[in-house]
Structure formats: C-alpha cells, structure tokens
Design a protein around this motif. Structure first.
Motif, mmCIF file in Angstrom:
data_model
loop_
_atom_site.group_PDB
_atom_site.id
_atom_site.type_symbol
_atom_site.label_atom_id
_atom_site.label_comp_id
_atom_site.label_asym_id
_atom_site.label_seq_id
_atom_site.Cartn_x
_atom_site.Cartn_y
_atom_site.Cartn_z
ATOM 1 N N LEU A 199 -0.892 10.895 4.808
ATOM 2 C CA LEU A 199 0.183 9.996 4.616
ATOM 3 C C LEU A 199 0.574 10.277 2.998
ATOM 4 O O LEU A 199 1.312 9.327 2.569
ATOM 5 C CB LEU A 199 -0.262 8.474 4.707
ATOM 6 C CG LEU A 199 -0.449 8.251 6.304
ATOM 7 C CD1 LEU A 199 -0.985 6.865 6.256
ATOM 8 C CD2 LEU A 199 1.031 8.299 6.819
ATOM 9 N N GLU A 200 0.132 11.266 2.348
ATOM 10 C CA GLU A 200 0.370 11.346 0.893
ATOM 11 C C GLU A 200 1.889 11.563 0.646
ATOM 12 O O GLU A 200 2.171 11.301 -0.499
ATOM 13 C CB GLU A 200 -0.489 12.827 0.352
ATOM 14 C CG GLU A 200 0.444 14.129 0.998
ATOM 15 C CD GLU A 200 -0.338 15.239 0.399
ATOM 16 O OE1 GLU A 200 -1.579 15.112 -0.445
ATOM 17 O OE2 GLU A 200 -0.340 16.202 0.844
ATOM 18 N N LYS A 201 2.619 11.831 1.541
ATOM 19 C CA LYS A 201 4.309 11.948 1.177
ATOM 20 C C LYS A 201 4.773 10.617 1.208
ATOM 21 O O LYS A 201 6.051 10.227 0.594
ATOM 22 C CB LYS A 201 4.765 12.755 2.172
ATOM 23 C CG LYS A 201 4.342 14.147 2.138
ATOM 24 C CD LYS A 201 4.843 14.618 0.982
ATOM 25 C CE LYS A 201 4.598 16.056 0.457
ATOM 26 N NZ LYS A 201 4.371 16.544 -0.696
ATOM 27 N N LEU A 202 4.177 9.536 1.760
ATOM 28 C CA LEU A 202 4.717 8.145 1.704
ATOM 29 C C LEU A 202 4.337 7.568 0.244
ATOM 30 O O LEU A 202 3.569 7.877 -0.414
ATOM 31 C CB LEU A 202 4.072 7.333 2.854
ATOM 32 C CG LEU A 202 4.188 7.360 4.080
ATOM 33 C CD1 LEU A 202 3.528 6.507 4.818
ATOM 34 C CD2 LEU A 202 5.757 7.483 4.449
ATOM 35 N N PRO A 203 5.185 6.663 0.167
ATOM 36 C CA PRO A 203 4.873 5.727 -1.354
ATOM 37 C C PRO A 203 3.694 4.966 -1.361
ATOM 38 O O PRO A 203 3.168 4.713 -0.307
ATOM 39 C CB PRO A 203 6.329 4.752 -1.262
ATOM 40 C CG PRO A 203 7.272 5.265 -0.679
ATOM 41 C CD PRO A 203 6.284 6.088 0.399
ATOM 42 N N ASP A 204 2.966 5.082 -2.465
ATOM 43 C CA ASP A 204 1.589 4.553 -2.421
ATOM 44 C C ASP A 204 1.431 3.320 -1.718
ATOM 45 O O ASP A 204 0.511 3.124 -1.360
ATOM 46 C CB ASP A 204 1.109 4.398 -3.997
ATOM 47 C CG ASP A 204 0.927 5.722 -4.694
ATOM 48 O OD1 ASP A 204 0.979 6.835 -3.749
ATOM 49 O OD2 ASP A 204 0.875 5.877 -5.889
ATOM 50 N N ALA A 205 2.485 2.238 -2.114
ATOM 51 C CA ALA A 205 2.208 0.927 -1.411
ATOM 52 C C ALA A 205 2.042 1.183 0.031
ATOM 53 O O ALA A 205 1.453 0.582 0.755
ATOM 54 C CB ALA A 205 3.377 0.099 -1.897
ATOM 55 N N GLU A 206 3.156 1.785 0.574
ATOM 56 C CA GLU A 206 3.186 1.927 2.013
ATOM 57 C C GLU A 206 2.083 2.669 2.582
ATOM 58 O O GLU A 206 1.496 2.251 3.647
ATOM 59 C CB GLU A 206 4.327 2.672 2.668
ATOM 60 C CG GLU A 206 5.760 1.846 2.331
ATOM 61 C CD GLU A 206 7.002 2.394 3.025
ATOM 62 O OE1 GLU A 206 6.951 2.745 4.184
ATOM 63 O OE2 GLU A 206 8.018 2.405 2.277
ATOM 64 N N ARG A 207 1.642 3.770 1.828
ATOM 65 C CA ARG A 207 0.442 4.610 2.593
ATOM 66 C C ARG A 207 -0.847 3.560 2.113
ATOM 67 O O ARG A 207 -1.512 3.586 3.520
ATOM 68 C CB ARG A 207 0.075 5.569 1.477
ATOM 69 C CG ARG A 207 -1.149 6.332 1.763
ATOM 70 C CD ARG A 207 -1.034 7.727 0.938
ATOM 71 N NE ARG A 207 -0.835 7.734 -0.395
ATOM 72 C CZ ARG A 207 -1.637 7.274 -1.500
ATOM 73 N NH1 ARG A 207 -2.810 6.922 -1.115
ATOM 74 N NH2 ARG A 207 -1.215 7.302 -2.695
ATOM 75 N N MET A 208 -0.924 2.906 1.490
ATOM 76 C CA MET A 208 -2.050 2.031 1.477
ATOM 77 C C MET A 208 -2.012 0.774 2.320
ATOM 78 O O MET A 208 -2.872 0.542 2.985
ATOM 79 C CB MET A 208 -2.420 1.079 -0.118
ATOM 80 C CG MET A 208 -2.706 2.238 -1.063
ATOM 81 S SD MET A 208 -3.911 3.363 -0.979
ATOM 82 C CE MET A 208 -5.168 2.294 -0.581
ATOM 83 N N ASP A 209 -1.024 0.419 2.714
ATOM 84 C CA ASP A 209 -0.561 -0.603 3.708
ATOM 85 C C ASP A 209 -0.958 -0.203 5.087
ATOM 86 O O ASP A 209 -1.993 -0.599 5.931
ATOM 87 C CB ASP A 209 0.515 -1.179 3.878
ATOM 88 C CG ASP A 209 1.117 -2.226 2.518
ATOM 89 O OD1 ASP A 209 0.255 -2.718 2.133
ATOM 90 O OD2 ASP A 209 2.221 -2.223 2.433
ATOM 91 N N ALA A 210 -0.631 1.076 5.287
ATOM 92 C CA ALA A 210 -1.113 1.814 6.623
ATOM 93 C C ALA A 210 -2.413 1.853 6.566
ATOM 94 O O ALA A 210 -2.987 1.630 7.773
ATOM 95 C CB ALA A 210 -0.196 3.171 6.737
ATOM 96 N N VAL A 211 -3.161 2.529 5.676
ATOM 97 C CA VAL A 211 -4.653 2.831 5.708
ATOM 98 C C VAL A 211 -5.312 1.333 5.927
ATOM 99 O O VAL A 211 -6.314 1.373 6.751
ATOM 100 C CB VAL A 211 -4.991 3.511 4.594
ATOM 101 C CG1 VAL A 211 -6.476 3.561 4.533
ATOM 102 C CG2 VAL A 211 -4.241 5.084 4.437
#
Length: 189
Positions: free
Chosen positions: A17-29
């Motif tokens: 998910l490294e291509k997603l913005p940090d906030a969205e990546r962290m929310d997904a994880v």
C-alpha cells in the motif's frame, strides 16, 4: 494477540500500500489488524482469518483501486488518460483477445496431438483414418506419418505462438494496470 505470522501479513500489506497517502495506508492496515484481532477474540484461528483475507498483494490492490475511484477528480489529465487507456485495453479489447488466443492455443494444441495420433494409427493400418489434402487427392498410407508430423508441427506452432501471445498480452495488461496506479511505479515482489 496477533502472532508473528499475522504481523508479517500486516507488514506485507503495508508495503503493497506504499503508493497510498500515509493516512489512508495506515487506516487500511489498522482496519485489517482490527479485523484479525476481532476474529481471534471470537475464537477463530488466525490462519483461517488470514486465508480468508487472501494474498496481501491482492488485498492491497483492492484498497488502491478504491482509492483511485474515490479520488478521480483530483488526478491529473495524464493519470485520467492512463486509466482510460487501461480500461479500454482491458475491457473492450480483452473481451475478444483473451478468449480467442486461449481457444486457439488450447484447441490447436489438442488438434496437433490428435493429428499426430491419427498419423500413427493410419501408418499402422487404421483404414478409417482419412488424410485428404484436396478433393480426390489422398495421402498414401506409407506417407501418413510424415504428413501427420508436418501438419501437427504447423498446427502445434500456431498453438504455441497463440499461447506465447496470450502470456505477453496478460503481462502487458498487468503492466498497464501498474502504470495506472497512483505513483505509476512498478511494485516489487
């Protein structure tokens, strides 16, 4: 609560998910981590939960697609044109190309084997096997094996090149998909 195996799964998901913005990546994880923890708390084995989630790469792809669909309005013209090109080649063209290449590859491959078997049978006296190249022109039975080998090689070649073409087309689609993702950089394995 979550084992090292589960943590490894979450790390892989985070990487994909490294291509997603940090906030969205962290929310997904965090959402997936919460899902795993909740399942474990309800008595489900962690391995079962992770197998239902599937490959972290595919799960990340779903999150990235969702992100792309939700942020179309802020994308550049180049990104929009890349996505249009991707969907045109995968949607319209693939409906014809993939089934045709697959049918030709497998159908001609099967026919190549059957032609070769027919040549063997006719060479050993199977009179019910006909080898006619034109009306009134039949291959003599002593040349059946040679004729069958040549025709089988031609038909098998068509099958082989269709198979190679299908693999190249699918690789092309995969690359187009990767390019249409935010950031447009190929993902590592």
């Amino acid at each position: 609560m979550i084992s090292a195996y589960g943590r490894s799964y979450l790390e892989k998901l985070n990487h994909y998910l490294e291509k997603l913005p940090d906030a969205e990546r962290m929310d997904a994880v965090m959402e997936i981590e919460s899902h795993i923890a909740e399942g474990i708390a309800n008595g489900q084995p962690e391995a079962v939960i992770l197998s239902r989630l599937g490959d972290p790469r595919k799960l990340a792809r779903a999150y990235r697609s969702e992100h792309m669909a939700g942020h179309m309005s802020v994308r550049s013209i180049k990104d929009v044109l890349t996505m249009v090109g991707f969907y045109c080649t995968t949607g319209l063209l693939s409906v014809m190309v993939i089934p045709v290449l697959a049918t030709v590859a497998y159908g001609f491959g099967f026919c190549a084997v059957m032609i070769f078997i027919a040549g063997i049978l006719r060479t050993f006296g199977a009179s019910w096997v006909n080898m006619t190249i034109a009306p009134g022109v039949e291959i003599p039975s002593e040349y059946s094996m040679v004729f069958a080998a040549v025709v089988s090689a031609i038909v098998g070649g068509i099958a082989y090149f269709s198979w190679v073409g299908l693999k190249k087309y699918l690789a092309f689609l995969s690359e187009r998909y990767r390019r249409s993702l935010p950031g447009a950089r190929s993902f590592e394995n």
